[in-house]
Design a protein around this motif. Sequence first.
Motif: not given
Length: 247
Positions: A9-17, A24-26, A46-53, A58-61
Amino acid sequence: MKANDFVLAVEGLTVSFDGFKAVNDLSLYVDEGEIRVIIGPNGAGKTTVLDLICGRTKSTSGSIKFRDKELTKMSEHQIVHAGVGRKFQNPSIYEDLTVFENLELSYPKGRGVFGALFFKRDQDVINQVQAISESIFLENLLDKPAGLLSHGQKQWLEIGMLLIQDPDLLMLDEPVAGMSVAERRKTAELLKRITKGRSVVVIEHDMQFAEEIADRVTVLHQGKVLSEGSMERVQNDPKVIEVYLGH
Ligand code: ADP
């Protein structure tokens, strides 16, 4: 449904470079036994989402719940131990070792590189390697050096090296890129076979393959979920048509 009802369960996932929000708030929810395919244009995130999981980025929020564990607080290594396997596009197999040895080295209860010098293989390892080799169509090639396998067989071997660690969630980045039609068909069979009690998330560009394997499809665009549902539903979604065809 609550976040705990899902395997992932991914909620509100955001990463900024540098201020640019690649994700963005995924939010994304994956069920047990589901094959989820993520599609979307280049640069969609797409790749960034897998990298975050998998903890590589590391996510920003936001939060990433895997069963009852919060992955955003864990290292890449801890995430693997928690039961998340990730296959990258280029296989990372040991070309000089046999198929058997590659699988054996990935088995958590195997002898490891140094143990192999001193200890005999135990029957449990042999049984596990044999069982996995059958699900990846390599049971007759166990003694072959991995470097001599075809491109498709190398991809399957790497999937096998993840499967032998018995992950609950397997994430694959374009698993059929460069494969023949026959190899694609077998890969679809392989993925459907391995979902018992396990979820699979696949990034895919090949729409025919995506349609063949997906229980549900998530379309990403500019780091957000643009559309979600069956392949038929997302393919007929005017928002998706606009992004892909630009009208
Ligand atoms: P996709 O896999 O959908 O093609 P990516 O997740 O690779 O998209 O990339 C999404 C966006 O984030 C792209 O614009 C990419 O340039 C940017 N991006 C990804 N990783 C980084 C990074 N480490 N530093 C800066 N920008 C990045």
